[in-house]
Design a protein around this motif. Structure first.
Motif, PDB file in Angstrom:
ATOM      1  N   SER A 132      24.452  71.748 -34.727  1.00 25.60           N
ATOM      2  CA  SER A 132      25.297  70.581 -34.462  1.00 25.60           C
ATOM      3  C   SER A 132      24.462  69.383 -34.018  1.00 25.60           C
ATOM      4  N   GLU A 133      23.487  69.628 -33.151  1.00 26.66           N
ATOM      5  CA  GLU A 133      22.615  68.549 -32.691  1.00 26.66           C
ATOM      6  C   GLU A 133      21.766  67.996 -33.822  1.00 26.66           C
ATOM      7  N   LEU A 134      21.227  68.875 -34.643  1.00 31.07           N
ATOM      8  CA  LEU A 134      20.387  68.441 -35.753  1.00 31.07           C
ATOM      9  C   LEU A 134      21.181  67.630 -36.770  1.00 31.07           C
ATOM     10  N   ASN A 138      20.556  63.377 -37.068  1.00 28.15           N
ATOM     11  CA  ASN A 138      20.036  62.895 -38.346  1.00 28.15           C
ATOM     12  C   ASN A 138      21.085  62.142 -39.156  1.00 28.15           C
ATOM     13  N   GLY A 139      22.265  61.938 -38.582  1.00 25.76           N
ATOM     14  CA  GLY A 139      23.312  61.220 -39.284  1.00 25.76           C
ATOM     15  C   GLY A 139      23.813  61.959 -40.510  1.00 25.76           C
ATOM     16  N   ALA A 140      23.771  63.298 -40.456  1.00 28.63           N
ATOM     17  CA  ALA A 140      24.169  64.111 -41.602  1.00 28.63           C
ATOM     18  C   ALA A 140      25.661  64.413 -41.588  1.00 28.63           C
ATOM     19  N   ILE A 141      26.135  64.922 -42.718  1.00 27.45           N
ATOM     20  CA  ILE A 141      27.544  65.295 -42.862  1.00 27.45           C
ATOM     21  C   ILE A 141      27.757  66.756 -42.494  1.00 27.45           C
ATOM     22  N   ALA A 142      26.784  67.594 -42.853  1.00 29.90           N
ATOM     23  CA  ALA A 142      26.939  69.033 -42.686  1.00 29.90           C
ATOM     24  C   ALA A 142      25.576  69.680 -42.505  1.00 29.90           C
ATOM     25  N   SER A 291      21.727  83.217 -35.121  1.00 32.82           N
ATOM     26  CA  SER A 291      21.391  81.885 -35.639  1.00 32.82           C
ATOM     27  C   SER A 291      22.416  81.370 -36.640  1.00 32.82           C
ATOM     28  N   SER A 292      23.170  82.263 -37.271  1.00 35.44           N
ATOM     29  CA  SER A 292      24.054  81.880 -38.371  1.00 35.44           C
ATOM     30  C   SER A 292      25.109  80.876 -37.920  1.00 35.44           C
ATOM     31  N   THR A 293      24.987  79.653 -38.443  1.00 33.16           N
ATOM     32  CA  THR A 293      25.860  78.554 -38.019  1.00 33.16           C
ATOM     33  C   THR A 293      26.126  77.617 -39.190  1.00 33.16           C
ATOM     34  N   MET A 294      27.360  77.159 -39.314  1.00 30.79           N
ATOM     35  CA  MET A 294      27.712  76.140 -40.298  1.00 30.79           C
ATOM     36  C   MET A 294      28.489  75.027 -39.603  1.00 30.79           C
ATOM     37  N   VAL A 295      28.069  73.784 -39.861  1.00 28.93           N
ATOM     38  CA  VAL A 295      28.697  72.613 -39.261  1.00 28.93           C
ATOM     39  C   VAL A 295      29.122  71.654 -40.370  1.00 28.93           C
ATOM     40  N   TYR A 296      30.310  71.068 -40.231  1.00 29.59           N
ATOM     41  CA  TYR A 296      30.798  70.100 -41.216  1.00 29.59           C
ATOM     42  C   TYR A 296      31.640  69.042 -40.510  1.00 29.59           C
ATOM     43  N   ASN A 297      31.332  67.782 -40.765  1.00 26.02           N
ATOM     44  CA  ASN A 297      32.069  66.665 -40.160  1.00 26.02           C
ATOM     45  C   ASN A 297      32.155  66.776 -38.637  1.00 26.02           C
ATOM     46  N   GLY A 298      31.031  67.149 -38.034  1.00 25.86           N
ATOM     47  CA  GLY A 298      30.951  67.186 -36.581  1.00 25.86           C
ATOM     48  C   GLY A 298      31.576  68.390 -35.919  1.00 25.86           C
ATOM     49  N   LYS A 299      32.040  69.364 -36.696  1.00 22.76           N
ATOM     50  CA  LYS A 299      32.693  70.528 -36.121  1.00 22.76           C
ATOM     51  C   LYS A 299      32.059  71.821 -36.627  1.00 22.76           C
ATOM     52  N   LEU A 300      32.083  72.828 -35.750  1.00 19.31           N
ATOM     53  CA  LEU A 300      31.657  74.157 -36.163  1.00 19.31           C
ATOM     54  C   LEU A 300      32.661  74.721 -37.155  1.00 19.31           C
TER      55      LEU A 300
END
Length: 326
Positions: A132-134, A138-142, A291-300
């Motif tokens: 989420s921090e990364l 970096n101004g990323a979407i996901a 470690s397995s994590t997926m983030v999209y539009n600022g949310k887990l």
């Protein structure tokens, strides 16, 4: 006072006897499950007292994630990449739910591979950052977690990527092993996903811009590469793949009972089969477990298995906005 002493003695007796039963007793599968769970979370420090009394360092080392473990499972470098996805204009992202027999999963489809980059912790060599921090910084979407990393002293906050790591064509970190062939997942300047045992000169010859180290390869040339269930048991997993039209596929699975007693996790074969179902011509396993994590539009999007939430990692694959690919 006597009651307090008796209570403490009873707790110690239960702890010691339970530990002996679990780690020395006949329950091999349960023993391996517990060690695997600790070895791939930020709670690796809990293995230290076990190493002093019940388990040898060598036994624990067998369960720790190491980049070298996948060397024999990754094909030789492919130096004949001929595809070119630079003209892809579909910048949409899709997220699908997927349910397997022993796991639940999220599948992210990124139709423009040129938007996918590697993000690296800003505290390189000291501590990692959450996905989420990364993504946010970096101004990323996901984003999803990516390559393996070192946990100094079993503290679970390792900030040093293992193997070869690249961003914008530049090497990141100072792992001495990066000067040898490593199991690498890379993306070229033409948006092509490559995977295999590569050296830095070979990656530069292919014009690889983004890269991390992990494996094994799950799908190559549209064919599954895993024998049996893969031999790595059931666990939360992360993987990356690419279809014939260039679409990048990210798969993140949950596990370790996070959604109930039947949610143990996925095998390598399970992830391979998801990739094949979504049309992957190439797919590779990434770091998994806690470690397995997926983030999209600022949310887990998924639910990481660590009770403390997202684990700090050294690298992530992030998806940039179409107007900012850098």
């Amino acid at each position: 006072m006597r009651k307090l002493v008796a209570g403490i003695a009873a707790v110690l007796y239960i702890y010691v006897s339970s530990s002996l039963l679990l780690f020395v007793g006949p329950f091999t599968a349960l023993r391996n499950f517990v060690i695997d769970s600790l070895a791939t979370t930020r709670h690796q420090y809990l293995l230290r007292p076990l190493s002093l009394f019940l388990l040898s360092d060598a036994e624990i080392a067998q369960h720790m994630p190491h980049i070298g473990d996948v060397n024999a499972r990754v094909a030789s470098a492919d130096m004949t990449v001929t595809q070119d996805f630079r003209n892809v204009t579909d910048n949409s992202i899709e997220i699908h739910d997927y349910t397997g027999r022993t796991f639940s999963a999220k599948v992210m489809l990124v139709h423009n591979p040129n938007l996918v980059k590697v993000a690296v912790t800003k505290d390189l060599g000291v501590a990692g950052q959450t996905v989420s921090e990364l993504v946010k910084e970096n101004g990323a979407i996901a984003g999803v977690n990516a390559g393996g990393f070192q946990d100094v002293g079993w503290h679970g906050t390792g900030g040093m990527p293992l193997g070869i790591t690249m961003h914008d064509g530049q090497l990141v970190g100072n792992d001495e092993s990066q000067w040898y062939q490593q199991p690498v997942i890379g993306i070229t300047d033409e948006g092509v996903l490559v995977a295999g045992n590569y050296s830095v000169p070979q990656l530069r010859k292919l014009h690889v811009q983004e890269a991390v180290s992990f494996g094994p390869v799950l799908v190559r040339d549209g064919k599954g590469q895993i024998q049996g269930d893969g031999g790595w048991g059931l666990a939360p997993r992360t993987a990356i793949g690419q279809t014939a039209d260039g679409t990048i596929i990210f798969v993140v699975t949950d596990g370790r009972f996070i959604h109930g007693p039947d949610n143990l996790g996925a095998s390598l074969k399970d992830i391979q089969d998801i990739m094949l179902e979504y049309g992957a011509t190439l797919a590779v396993n990434l770091d998994g477990g806690s470690s397995s994590t997926m983030v999209y539009n600022g949310k887990l999007v998924n639910q990481p298995v660590d009770i403390l939430g997202e684990r700090k990692v050294a690298t992530a694959f992030i998806v940039m906005p179409s107007e900012n690919r850098g």
